[in-house]
Scaffold this active site. Structure first.
Site, PDB file in Angstrom:
ATOM      1  N   HIS A 154       0.837  -1.220   0.000  1.00 45.45           N
ATOM      2  CA  HIS A 154       0.000   0.000   0.000  1.00 45.45           C
ATOM      3  C   HIS A 154       0.868   1.265   0.000  1.00 45.45           C
ATOM      4  CE1 HIS A 154      -3.236  -2.790   1.346  1.00 45.45           C
ATOM      5  NE2 HIS A 154      -2.263  -3.275   2.109  1.00 45.45           N
ATOM      6  N   SER A 175      15.129  22.017 -15.732  1.00 45.74           N
ATOM      7  CA  SER A 175      13.933  22.833 -15.954  1.00 45.74           C
ATOM      8  C   SER A 175      14.355  24.156 -16.571  1.00 45.74           C
ATOM      9  CB  SER A 175      13.229  23.080 -14.622  1.00 45.74           C
ATOM     10  OG  SER A 175      12.411  24.232 -14.710  1.00 45.74           O
ATOM     11  N   LYS A 180      16.293  22.151 -10.507  1.00 40.09           N
ATOM     12  CA  LYS A 180      15.613  20.913 -10.871  1.00 40.09           C
ATOM     13  C   LYS A 180      16.482  19.914 -11.631  1.00 40.09           C
ATOM     14  CE  LYS A 180      11.256  20.622 -11.070  1.00 40.09           C
ATOM     15  NZ  LYS A 180      10.363  19.723 -10.353  1.00 40.09           N
ATOM     16  N   GLU A 212       9.750   8.972 -16.543  1.00 39.51           N
ATOM     17  CA  GLU A 212       8.348   9.355 -16.757  1.00 39.51           C
ATOM     18  C   GLU A 212       7.867   8.911 -18.138  1.00 39.51           C
ATOM     19  OE1 GLU A 212       9.665  13.449 -15.353  1.00 39.51           O
ATOM     20  OE2 GLU A 212       7.497  13.536 -15.072  1.00 39.51           O
TER      21      GLU A 212
END
Ligand code: ARG
Length: 459
Positions: A157, A278, A284, A291
């Site tokens: 979980h 970024s 970043k 992704e």
């Protein structure tokens, strides 16, 4: 003007829209090498069986080789008016060698031709997927071996469950990806039969030798039913289904890497080579490759659904609907190979942050099960009672804002008076993982055995 290949019964040429919806050359030119290989095998067989002369077969062979080099050199002028790769090649062959070109299509149809080309193409992709998976598994084995005993939290979980080892987590994916690999291997065995010689749908009256063309193209045997041979695309669907399952595995692992590389987790550092920055936030470092791998399942499973939907309800034998098979498979295959290569690169480059993994493993009462097991083993408590006692001690620790090993002996004894100093040995995460020696368990010992087994199996 009517069509050069089939214009005999036609007075007028096609409407521009007809040509636009009908033509597949924009994408099926990717089948050029397979188409030429199929035609070469067919021509050689026609000569061997005496259906065409040796000199015609030789002219056809040389013409096809010229066309292949023209295509490879990017010098071939593909024509939409000629619909597809099959007719583009044949028309060019006519330009190059004249009349013998017209004999190539004896005892053959575009229906068995396209089925053959596409099988050959999908077979190559199966081999590429197998190779890509082997490389990925290799990278995972290296990670697993290095971190066979590094402790990290195991989750259910996404809540801390029990400590596991880094190696064990990596090896879980080795198991999944190796099943993907075996699915592709199985599919290859099933699909490796030749449709060539099925002709339009019924076979042919020419004395062709289907064994010979099957062998020349690396197929195990000719397909046994000509209607089936030109009608089914189950081999492509099987590729897409297995690609979908593989992409699903990649997506789950990619999701973990996205989470693990966040500042909140810091379990892994992804290399600069597989990260991006970024344009506005200078601090970043984004896990874009992970992704995108996570997302690839969308188009791959989409292709699976699309082709399944195209095929359902089609009466035998060939229908033009089936021309819609290729773009889906091309796109899915391209993206699967890209995802496999990117994942292999990322896994090879990434660094596990041992300290962060260890700290996270020790937090969240991850050894509560070990405590309960200790109460069963050492004090003879029934497991349900041990579970209850441990739960109360977790609640106590939570109230105090500390972890289980931070409770004093007298505090632990408020749970059960029989608890002794000995219990601290199982409350530490290293002892916890080291104790899980059951087959398939997380201990470094078991992980190293599995690494060795897989290395041997893949060698
Ligand atoms: N371009 C066609 C396809 O991709 C080739 C087969 C055409 N056959 C036919 N009978 N029109 O399926």
């Amino acid at each position: 003007t009517s069509n050069r290949m089939w214009g005999g019964r036609f007075a007028a040429g096609p409407d521009a829209i007809m040509e636009a919806i009908n033509a597949s050359i924009g994408f099926d030119q990717r089948l050029a090498a397979q188409d030429i290989a199929g035609s070469r095998a067919h021509a050689a067989m026609l000569a061997a069986t005496g259906i065409i002369s040796d000199s015609d077969a030789e002219a056809i062979r040389e013409g096809l080789l010229t066309i292949l080099s023209e295509i490879e050199a990017g010098e071939f002028a593909f024509s939409t008016a000629l619909e597809d790769i099959h007719m583009n090649v044949e028309a060019r062959l006519k330009d190059l060698i004249g009349d013998p070109a017209g004999r190539l299509h004896t005892g053959r149809s575009r229906n068995d031709q396209v089925a053959t080309d596409f099988r050959l193409w999908v077979r190559d992709q199966i081999d590429a997927a197998t190779e890509g998976l082997r490389a990925l598994i290799g990278a995972l084995l290296t990670q697993a071996e290095a971190g066979a005993d590094w402790v990290m939290p195991g989750f259910t979980h996404l809540q801390t469950a029990q400590p596991v080892t880094w190696g064990h987590h990596m090896m879980a994916y080795v198991e999944m990806f190796s099943r993907d690999l075996s699915r592709f291997t199985d599919a290859r065995v099933r699909m490796n039969e030749s449709p060539l010689g099925a002709a339009a749908l019924a076979g042919t009256s020419f004395p062709i030798d289907r064994e010979m063309t099957a062998k020349a193209l690396g197929f195990d045997r000719p397909m046994a039913n000509s209607l089936d041979a030109v009608s089914d695309r189950d081999f492509a669907l099987e590729f897409l289904a297995h690609a979908s399952i593989c992409a699903m595995h990649l997506s789950r692992f990619a999701e973990e890497l996205v989470i693990w590389s966040s500042a909140q987790f810091r379990f892994v550092t992804l290399s600069d080579r597989f990260s991006t920055g970024s344009s506005i936030m200078p601090q970043k470092k984004n896990p874009d490759a992970a992704e995108l791998i996570r997302a690839k399942i969308g188009r791959i499973f989409g292709a699976n659904v699309a082709l399944m939907t195209v095929m359902k309800g089609l009466p035998l034998a060939y229908s033009k609907d089936m021309q819609e098979d290729k773009e889906q498979v091309f796109d899915a295959a391209d993206n699967l190979m890209l995802a496999l290569a990117a994942m292999t690169g990322m896994v090879g480059d990434m660094t596990a942050n041992r300290e962060a993994l260890r700290a996270a493993a020790s937090a969240g009462f991850s050894t509560a099960t070990d405590l309960a097991d200790w109460l069963v083993r050492e004090l003879g408590l029934p497991f349900r009672e041990a579970h209850h006692v441990t739960g109360a001690l977790v609640a106590l620790a939570e109230k105090k804002g500390c972890d289980l090993p931070d409770l004093s002996l007298s505090e632990l004894q408020t749970g059960h008076e029989g608890i002794t100093q000995e219990v601290y040995s199982v409350l530490g995460v290293d002892n916890s993982v080291a104790s899980r020696v059951s087959y398939g368990g997380t201990s470094g010992e078991r992980v190293r055995e599995q690494v060795a087994r897989w290395k041997e199996q893949l060698a």
